[in-house]
Design a protein around this motif. Sequence first.
Motif, PDB file in Angstrom:
ATOM      1  N   HIS A  88     -18.698  -2.641  -4.913  1.00  0.00           N
ATOM      2  CA  HIS A  88     -18.031  -1.715  -3.531  1.00  0.00           C
ATOM      3  C   HIS A  88     -18.468  -0.702  -3.683  1.00  0.00           C
ATOM      4  CE1 HIS A  88     -15.518  -5.235  -3.905  1.00  0.00           C
ATOM      5  NE2 HIS A  88     -14.834  -5.042  -2.732  1.00  0.00           N
ATOM      6  N   ASP A 154       1.014   1.605  -9.822  1.00  0.00           N
ATOM      7  CA  ASP A 154       0.609   0.442  -9.709  1.00  0.00           C
ATOM      8  C   ASP A 154       0.153  -0.366 -10.832  1.00  0.00           C
ATOM      9  OD1 ASP A 154       1.091   0.477  -7.220  1.00  0.00           O
ATOM     10  OD2 ASP A 154      -0.743   0.828  -6.611  1.00  0.00           O
ATOM     11  N   ARG A 300      -8.940  -3.456  -7.832  1.00  0.00           N
ATOM     12  CA  ARG A 300      -8.855  -4.061  -6.408  1.00  0.00           C
ATOM     13  C   ARG A 300      -7.509  -3.561  -6.095  1.00  0.00           C
ATOM     14  NH1 ARG A 300      -8.898  -9.122  -7.197  1.00  0.00           N
ATOM     15  NH2 ARG A 300      -7.279  -9.323  -7.380  1.00  0.00           N
ATOM     16  N   THR A 301      -6.759  -3.153  -7.135  1.00  0.00           N
ATOM     17  CA  THR A 301      -5.736  -2.476  -6.961  1.00  0.00           C
ATOM     18  C   THR A 301      -5.554  -0.790  -6.759  1.00  0.00           C
ATOM     19  OG1 THR A 301      -4.268  -3.900  -8.185  1.00  0.00           O
ATOM     20  CG2 THR A 301      -2.770  -1.736  -8.213  1.00  0.00           C
ATOM     21  N   ASP A 304      -7.166  -0.716  -3.102  1.00  0.00           N
ATOM     22  CA  ASP A 304      -6.148  -0.778  -2.192  1.00  0.00           C
ATOM     23  C   ASP A 304      -5.969   0.393  -1.696  1.00  0.00           C
ATOM     24  OD1 ASP A 304      -7.505  -3.442  -1.268  1.00  0.00           O
ATOM     25  OD2 ASP A 304      -5.648  -4.397  -2.710  1.00  0.00           O
ATOM     26  N   ARG A 305      -5.454   1.394  -3.087  1.00  0.00           N
ATOM     27  CA  ARG A 305      -5.109   2.271  -2.335  1.00  0.00           C
ATOM     28  C   ARG A 305      -5.700   3.350  -1.476  1.00  0.00           C
ATOM     29  NH1 ARG A 305       0.966   2.205  -1.975  1.00  0.00           N
ATOM     30  NH2 ARG A 305       1.805   0.710  -3.988  1.00  0.00           N
ATOM     31  N   ASP A 307      -8.814   2.547  -0.129  1.00  0.00           N
ATOM     32  CA  ASP A 307      -8.880   2.206   1.392  1.00  0.00           C
ATOM     33  C   ASP A 307      -7.864   2.828   1.961  1.00  0.00           C
ATOM     34  OD1 ASP A 307      -8.059   0.083   0.753  1.00  0.00           O
ATOM     35  OD2 ASP A 307     -10.171  -0.703   0.643  1.00  0.00           O
ATOM     36  N   THR A 309      -4.558  -0.173   2.066  1.00  0.00           N
ATOM     37  CA  THR A 309      -4.985  -1.323   2.662  1.00  0.00           C
ATOM     38  C   THR A 309      -3.881  -1.432   2.293  1.00  0.00           C
ATOM     39  OG1 THR A 309      -6.891  -1.612   2.387  1.00  0.00           O
ATOM     40  CG2 THR A 309      -5.090  -3.558   2.098  1.00  0.00           C
ATOM     41  N   VAL A 310      -3.045  -0.780   1.053  1.00  0.00           N
ATOM     42  CA  VAL A 310      -1.765  -0.448   0.798  1.00  0.00           C
ATOM     43  C   VAL A 310      -1.111   0.459   0.005  1.00  0.00           C
ATOM     44  CG1 VAL A 310      -0.801  -1.396  -1.083  1.00  0.00           C
ATOM     45  CG2 VAL A 310      -2.185  -2.878  -0.702  1.00  0.00           C
ATOM     46  N   THR A 311       0.021   1.092   1.346  1.00  0.00           N
ATOM     47  CA  THR A 311       0.706   1.891   0.885  1.00  0.00           C
ATOM     48  C   THR A 311       2.167   1.725   0.732  1.00  0.00           C
ATOM     49  OG1 THR A 311       1.396   1.897   3.423  1.00  0.00           O
ATOM     50  CG2 THR A 311      -0.431   3.216   2.574  1.00  0.00           C
ATOM     51  N   ARG A 315       3.198  -1.094  -7.163  1.00  0.00           N
ATOM     52  CA  ARG A 315       3.809  -2.660  -7.183  1.00  0.00           C
ATOM     53  C   ARG A 315       2.657  -2.626  -9.102  1.00  0.00           C
ATOM     54  NH1 ARG A 315      -1.575  -4.454  -3.839  1.00  0.00           N
ATOM     55  NH2 ARG A 315      -2.450  -2.267  -4.897  1.00  0.00           N
TER      56      ARG A 315
END
Length: 344
Positions: A88, A154, A300-301, A304-305, A307, A309-311, A315
């Motif tokens: 990535h 997370d 991946r977790t 996600d933070r 970029d 994608t997850v806010t 988790r």
Amino acid sequence: MSTIKDVAVRAGVSYTTVSHVVNNSRPVSDDKRVRVLAAIAELNYVPSAVARSLKAQATATIGLLVPNNTNPYFAEIARGIEGYFRRHGYCVFLCNSDNDVATQREYLRVLHEKRIDGLIVASAGDDEHASYALSHAGVPVVIVDRPIAGLPADLVQIDHEAGAALATRYLVDLGHTRIGCIAGPATTAVSAMRVAGFRLAMAERGLEVPPGAVVEGDFSSPGGYAAASILFDGIAPSAIFAGNDLMGIGALRAAAERGIRVPADCSIVGFDDVELSRYVYPSLSTVGQAILRLGEMAARTLLDRIDGTVTGPVRKHMIEPRLVVRESSAPPGIPFFTTHDSKQ
């Protein structure tokens, strides 16, 4: 080493034009773009990653802090993390705290100065300073394997207590009643959870854990060897649950030196399913986890933070353990119960 101004002179343009071509930040005529690219190739110019990161407020670098990079478990996790981020467009700074809290603190400071975009931590042990430093890191943080008390981040980990209970129930169901446990360092939450799982399964099966049945190791093969030696010279177990595979491998050595046949005289089960556990003799039964995928899940977790994608709330990803039966475990008195990997 060529600079952006050298490229500008060779191409006959301003250095801001070179910057626009390199960063694709503003339209540039085809003629100028061709000249700039030709000059870059002729001069072997490499754009400054530092300068570009200051402009973009991102460095495309990730910090990874592990407690022991010689432990195959953490090496395999690091491989999964590094591979995912490489695909990535990120590079990973790997730091080894050597299971030392003070070293961990120093690396946390250094990584913060490197302006990383995110951080993955497998902690060296409970440390209030680490919890505070990570809470104020200013970048997304993911904890892998070892929880850090008081840190809202997370978490990606295997169910340590359930895995230890799974291994212990398996040994009891084989017919073992005198079972020893080689624990990890008392300072780590992982060790405490695995010992708790061992005790839970013993209680479920109506078996007592006698004094001297739980011996502390240090998650290393020498530590497992020393702890197993104490068990063999003490309660003389017919089975041992080792808190990780390296200590299980050390226990195999201690048994061999005493003429104790594994598994006929003593079964041994580890935890982690590192690649090495398949190739020792006898091959080590263990509680497994897909270590590479664990590292990839942590990566991946974190991405996600980074970029967005997850806010929102943190988790917790809990991976269910599986039992991997190999040659080192069998009912009492039986040389080999199985000679092939059998996953349950």
